[in-house]
Design a protein around this motif. Structure first.
Motif, PDB file in Angstrom:
ATOM      1  N   ASP A 207      35.492-124.857 -29.751  1.00  0.00           N
ATOM      2  CA  ASP A 207      35.415-122.958 -30.427  1.00  0.00           C
ATOM      3  C   ASP A 207      36.630-123.235 -29.578  1.00  0.00           C
ATOM      4  OD1 ASP A 207      33.214-122.694 -30.409  1.00  0.00           O
ATOM      5  OD2 ASP A 207      32.165-122.016 -28.637  1.00  0.00           O
TER       6      ASP A 207
ATOM      7  N   GLU B 243      32.407-130.680 -31.175  1.00  0.00           N
ATOM      8  CA  GLU B 243      32.086-129.240 -31.069  1.00  0.00           C
ATOM      9  C   GLU B 243      33.455-128.881 -31.050  1.00  0.00           C
ATOM     10  OE1 GLU B 243      28.763-128.539 -30.386  1.00  0.00           O
ATOM     11  OE2 GLU B 243      27.712-128.742 -32.068  1.00  0.00           O
TER      12      GLU B 243
ATOM     13  N   GLN C 192      33.805-120.843 -33.795  1.00  0.00           N
ATOM     14  CA  GLN C 192      32.637-122.314 -33.573  1.00  0.00           C
ATOM     15  C   GLN C 192      33.339-123.043 -35.056  1.00  0.00           C
ATOM     16  OE1 GLN C 192      29.179-120.335 -33.219  1.00  0.00           O
ATOM     17  NE2 GLN C 192      29.786-120.301 -30.906  1.00  0.00           N
ATOM     18  N   TRP C 193      33.462-124.557 -34.003  1.00  0.00           N
ATOM     19  CA  TRP C 193      34.065-125.672 -35.132  1.00  0.00           C
ATOM     20  C   TRP C 193      33.545-126.774 -34.568  1.00  0.00           C
ATOM     21  CZ3 TRP C 193      36.265-123.784 -39.670  1.00  0.00           C
ATOM     22  CH2 TRP C 193      37.442-122.279 -39.574  1.00  0.00           C
ATOM     23  N   VAL C 194      33.623-127.607 -35.457  1.00  0.00           N
ATOM     24  CA  VAL C 194      33.386-129.087 -35.134  1.00  0.00           C
ATOM     25  C   VAL C 194      34.298-130.126 -36.712  1.00  0.00           C
ATOM     26  CG1 VAL C 194      31.428-131.164 -35.783  1.00  0.00           C
ATOM     27  CG2 VAL C 194      30.517-128.610 -35.538  1.00  0.00           C
TER      28      VAL C 194
ATOM     29  N   SER D 220      32.939-134.497 -27.806  1.00  0.00           N
ATOM     30  CA  SER D 220      31.774-134.705 -28.368  1.00  0.00           C
ATOM     31  C   SER D 220      32.995-133.815 -30.073  1.00  0.00           C
ATOM     32  CB  SER D 220      30.913-132.980 -28.008  1.00  0.00           C
ATOM     33  OG  SER D 220      31.176-132.500 -28.824  1.00  0.00           O
TER      34      SER D 220
ATOM     35  N   LYS E 147      34.296-128.499 -39.807  1.00  0.00           N
ATOM     36  CA  LYS E 147      34.217-127.542 -40.516  1.00  0.00           C
ATOM     37  C   LYS E 147      33.256-126.045 -39.308  1.00  0.00           C
ATOM     38  CE  LYS E 147      31.991-130.610 -43.874  1.00  0.00           C
ATOM     39  NZ  LYS E 147      30.984-131.112 -44.308  1.00  0.00           N
ATOM     40  N   ARG E 148      33.372-125.362 -40.089  1.00  0.00           N
ATOM     41  CA  ARG E 148      32.179-124.247 -39.226  1.00  0.00           C
ATOM     42  C   ARG E 148      30.692-124.739 -38.601  1.00  0.00           C
ATOM     43  NH1 ARG E 148      34.545-119.543 -38.917  1.00  0.00           N
ATOM     44  NH2 ARG E 148      36.065-118.714 -40.767  1.00  0.00           N
ATOM     45  N   ARG E 149      30.293-124.326 -36.863  1.00  0.00           N
ATOM     46  CA  ARG E 149      29.333-124.204 -36.496  1.00  0.00           C
ATOM     47  C   ARG E 149      27.876-123.679 -37.002  1.00  0.00           C
ATOM     48  NH1 ARG E 149      31.185-125.196 -31.375  1.00  0.00           N
ATOM     49  NH2 ARG E 149      30.176-123.852 -30.753  1.00  0.00           N
ATOM     50  N   THR E 150      28.467-122.528 -37.118  1.00  0.00           N
ATOM     51  CA  THR E 150      27.467-121.735 -37.557  1.00  0.00           C
ATOM     52  C   THR E 150      28.039-121.042 -39.725  1.00  0.00           C
ATOM     53  OG1 THR E 150      28.625-119.814 -36.528  1.00  0.00           O
ATOM     54  CG2 THR E 150      26.210-120.851 -35.405  1.00  0.00           C
TER      55      THR E 150
END
Length: 210
Positions: free
Chosen positions: A101, A99, A110-112, A97, A26-29
């Motif tokens: 990029d 998270e 930027q991903w999670v 983590s 999923k996108r972080r932003t």
């Protein structure tokens, strides 16, 4: 069939490619995407997939694949050649983590990941693939744990396991060969002893007969 196998069968296999790894993200932003850009299909799952062509010389690609809510099929979206990948950022080298990029020549995301372990596995496969298929302009891996780019990756561990198994099998065969060799030598010694005994017995028999 699990999700990754389904993606490989539906998206990559028809194009004579095979998927090496994938991570659900999923996108972080959040990006503001116009309604028409998604075809008005609502929520979706996103997967970052790494694949390689079966045809030589092999070419590796990174593909963004989506599965829209209520659908069992997958849709191929953006795709980059592996050569376009410039940087892989693990965000935190000191702990697991989810998270990360990915920086390409013309894009930055930027991903999670769904889990930290899934991200770790994908990174290990990605790093190994870059080392194998890119001769120059390899991407920079920054803020990554040593187990991802070092000697403790699952790929290295698997290779070590195979090597160890081969060495053990070879050693067992050698030991078996040595035992067989010793057995053959012992058999030959017994055969010679028996022959000498027979000859001696024959001589004694002839002597007493005379």
């Amino acid at each position: 069939m699990n999700t990754k196998s389904a993606i490989n069968k539906e998206i990559f296999a028809p194009h004579d490619e095979r998927m090496l790894g994938a991570v659900q993200v999923k996108r972080r932003t959040k990006k503001k995407i116009p309604f028409l850009a998604t075809g008005g299909q609502g929520e979706y799952l996103t997967y970052i997939c790494l694949s390689v062509t079966n045809k030589k010389p092999a070419q590796a690609t990174i593909t963004k694949v989506k599965q829209f809510e209520g659908s069992t099929s997958f849709v191929r979206r953006t795709q980059w050649m592996l050569e376009q990948l410039r940087q892989v950022n693990g965000i935190d080298p000191n702990q697991d983590s989810p998270e990360f990029d990915l920086v390409f020549e013309n894009a930055f995301d930027q991903w999670v990941a769904s889990t930290a372990s899934e991200k770790c596995t994908f990174f290990q496969i990605l790093h190994h693939t870059c080392q194998r298929y890119l001769t120059d302009k390899k991407p920079e891996f920054i803020n990554c744990q040593s187990k991802i780019v070092g000697g403790n990756s699952i790929l290295h561990s698997a290779a070590d396991s195979v090597t160890s198994a081969v060495q053990k099998a070879s050693q067992a065969l050698n030991e078996r060969g040595e035992r067989l060799g010793r057995a053959e030598e012992k058999t030959e010694e017994l055969k010679n002893s028996a022959q000498q005994f027979a000859e001696t017995a024959h001589k004694l028999a002839m002597k007493h007969k005379c």
